[in-house]
Scaffold this motif. Sequence first.
Motif, mmCIF file in Angstrom:
data_model
loop_
_atom_site.group_PDB
_atom_site.id
_atom_site.type_symbol
_atom_site.label_atom_id
_atom_site.label_comp_id
_atom_site.label_asym_id
_atom_site.label_seq_id
_atom_site.Cartn_x
_atom_site.Cartn_y
_atom_site.Cartn_z
ATOM 1 N N TRP A 259 -0.428 -2.204 4.361
ATOM 2 C CA TRP A 259 1.333 -2.719 4.210
ATOM 3 C C TRP A 259 2.148 -1.861 3.507
ATOM 4 O O TRP A 259 2.128 -1.540 2.292
ATOM 5 C CB TRP A 259 0.812 -3.938 3.037
ATOM 6 C CG TRP A 259 1.899 -4.748 2.918
ATOM 7 C CD1 TRP A 259 3.151 -4.855 3.710
ATOM 8 C CD2 TRP A 259 2.312 -5.760 1.790
ATOM 9 N NE1 TRP A 259 4.081 -5.756 3.298
ATOM 10 C CE2 TRP A 259 3.424 -6.135 2.016
ATOM 11 C CE3 TRP A 259 1.610 -5.900 0.807
ATOM 12 C CZ2 TRP A 259 4.291 -7.190 1.140
ATOM 13 C CZ3 TRP A 259 2.179 -6.986 -0.096
ATOM 14 C CH2 TRP A 259 3.449 -7.324 -0.011
ATOM 15 N N ILE A 260 2.659 -1.279 4.588
ATOM 16 C CA ILE A 260 3.885 -0.231 4.056
ATOM 17 C C ILE A 260 5.211 -0.648 4.371
ATOM 18 O O ILE A 260 5.534 -1.204 5.477
ATOM 19 C CB ILE A 260 3.502 1.146 4.780
ATOM 20 C CG1 ILE A 260 2.471 1.557 4.878
ATOM 21 C CG2 ILE A 260 4.514 2.225 4.359
ATOM 22 C CD1 ILE A 260 1.753 2.071 3.488
ATOM 23 N N ILE A 261 6.123 -0.733 3.182
ATOM 24 C CA ILE A 261 7.327 -1.326 3.411
ATOM 25 C C ILE A 261 8.183 -0.101 3.470
ATOM 26 O O ILE A 261 8.303 1.013 2.462
ATOM 27 C CB ILE A 261 7.676 -2.119 2.061
ATOM 28 C CG1 ILE A 261 6.998 -3.191 2.119
ATOM 29 C CG2 ILE A 261 9.348 -2.404 2.182
ATOM 30 C CD1 ILE A 261 6.967 -4.231 0.961
ATOM 31 N N SER A 262 9.375 -0.141 4.365
ATOM 32 C CA SER A 262 10.262 1.080 4.506
ATOM 33 C C SER A 262 11.680 0.593 4.598
ATOM 34 O O SER A 262 12.007 -0.392 4.792
ATOM 35 C CB SER A 262 9.705 1.723 5.877
ATOM 36 O OG SER A 262 10.806 3.072 6.040
ATOM 37 N N ASP B 16 0.923 -0.997 -0.008
ATOM 38 C CA ASP B 16 -0.142 0.001 0.069
ATOM 39 C C ASP B 16 0.914 1.294 0.044
ATOM 40 O O ASP B 16 0.406 2.471 -0.089
ATOM 41 C CB ASP B 16 -1.006 0.056 1.383
ATOM 42 C CG ASP B 16 -1.973 -1.310 1.475
ATOM 43 O OD1 ASP B 16 -2.381 -1.331 0.294
ATOM 44 O OD2 ASP B 16 -2.076 -1.711 2.332
ATOM 45 N N GLY B 17 2.000 1.109 -0.040
ATOM 46 C CA GLY B 17 3.078 2.155 0.051
ATOM 47 C C GLY B 17 4.476 1.766 0.393
ATOM 48 O O GLY B 17 4.624 0.620 0.817
ATOM 49 N N TYR B 18 5.479 2.471 -0.128
ATOM 50 C CA TYR B 18 6.806 2.264 -0.180
ATOM 51 C C TYR B 18 7.502 3.673 0.384
ATOM 52 O O TYR B 18 7.295 4.698 -0.363
ATOM 53 C CB TYR B 18 7.307 2.059 -1.589
ATOM 54 C CG TYR B 18 8.685 1.451 -1.801
ATOM 55 C CD1 TYR B 18 9.400 0.570 -0.924
ATOM 56 C CD2 TYR B 18 9.572 1.974 -2.758
ATOM 57 C CE1 TYR B 18 10.492 0.132 -0.988
ATOM 58 C CE2 TYR B 18 11.023 1.780 -2.931
ATOM 59 C CZ TYR B 18 11.442 0.534 -2.019
ATOM 60 O OH TYR B 18 12.758 0.271 -2.069
ATOM 61 N N THR B 19 8.091 3.399 1.577
ATOM 62 C CA THR B 19 8.627 4.639 2.078
ATOM 63 C C THR B 19 10.168 4.670 2.341
ATOM 64 O O THR B 19 11.017 3.353 2.367
ATOM 65 C CB THR B 19 7.774 5.142 3.490
ATOM 66 O OG1 THR B 19 8.161 3.847 4.343
ATOM 67 C CG2 THR B 19 6.436 5.066 3.194
ATOM 68 N N SER B 20 10.732 5.594 2.734
ATOM 69 C CA SER B 20 12.183 5.627 3.271
ATOM 70 C C SER B 20 12.139 6.517 4.775
ATOM 71 O O SER B 20 11.306 7.536 4.857
ATOM 72 C CB SER B 20 13.137 6.644 2.414
ATOM 73 O OG SER B 20 13.260 5.733 1.105
ATOM 74 N N ASP B 21 12.956 5.980 5.713
ATOM 75 C CA ASP B 21 13.194 6.656 7.042
ATOM 76 C C ASP B 21 14.578 6.929 7.015
ATOM 77 O O ASP B 21 15.432 6.037 6.621
ATOM 78 C CB ASP B 21 12.529 5.725 8.130
ATOM 79 C CG ASP B 21 10.902 5.633 8.057
ATOM 80 O OD1 ASP B 21 10.672 6.866 8.110
ATOM 81 O OD2 ASP B 21 10.293 4.407 8.012
ATOM 82 N N ILE B 22 15.059 7.982 7.885
ATOM 83 C CA ILE B 22 16.432 8.390 8.192
ATOM 84 C C ILE B 22 16.763 8.536 9.516
ATOM 85 O O ILE B 22 16.104 9.372 10.078
ATOM 86 C CB ILE B 22 16.663 9.493 7.007
ATOM 87 C CG1 ILE B 22 16.029 9.477 5.832
ATOM 88 C CG2 ILE B 22 18.206 9.922 7.111
ATOM 89 C CD1 ILE B 22 14.714 10.275 5.621
ATOM 90 N N ALA B 23 17.741 7.885 9.830
ATOM 91 C CA ALA B 23 18.134 8.011 11.265
ATOM 92 C C ALA B 23 19.548 9.032 11.448
ATOM 93 O O ALA B 23 20.586 8.301 10.737
ATOM 94 C CB ALA B 23 18.530 6.756 12.152
#
Length: 258
Positions: A116-119, A19-26
């Motif tokens: 269903w979001i994949i990051s 349902d979505g494809y994301t990026s996260d940043i630490a």
Amino acid sequence: MSNEQALEQYDVKKYRTPDGYTSDIAIFTIISTHTEAFKPPSMDLKIMLIQRSMVDSEGRPNIEAGKWALPGGFVDPNETAFQSAIRELREETGVDHIHLEHFGVYDKPGRDPRGWIISNAHYAIVPEHQLAGRQANDDASAVELFSVKDVLELDLAFDHEGIIKDAISIIEQKLLSTTVAKEFLPEHFTYSELQAVLLTVTNDSAISSDASFARKIKSLPFIQEISGQKTTRTSKKPTQLYRFVDAEVNNTIYHAKK
């Protein structure tokens, strides 16, 4: 069978798509504070988080509004997850020109209430001056630096607690198995200044013991004693100055591998 024939028989409806494809940043940094004369600085490892705004960019109620989160967002159709990470970091925090590295994919069912979001998760550890221009924008109502000792006590969005724990482990390994500590030290430093940086991620006795570390630093091939140069900035008694030099390093460069 040709690709064209295979594609004619391929039924996309047979397969569930995310349902979505994301990026996260630490993004991590180390803050140095001088509290007393003739003492080494107090060092604290910090992570940059945003506070999710109450409404999104279109004025609709935001998911996980008010919670603290890693900067990040959805990947556009014309970009990779890595390109998205660079763009989202800039759009939400104003931080740009940071060298990011990918460290994980998070796809556990139920990790995001939207579906269903994949990051893809990325990290960096940088000197504080590279974050000096940080400013909340886009879906972020605030951007702050938090000590890693306190960050897991916050009300964190989505599954970011787990992502942050994994990122902290990466940074611990990075500081103890590479020479990245030099980014947080003056060009010429004392053993106690280097020790203070390393103690932001470990309590290993080989590092926390002043006597042990003072001996250890003399045997490290990537650190060189500067002949005839001492300072009193970390001790009333003149203390030897050192510098980093190019040398091959092994897996655990500051202490014995357990």
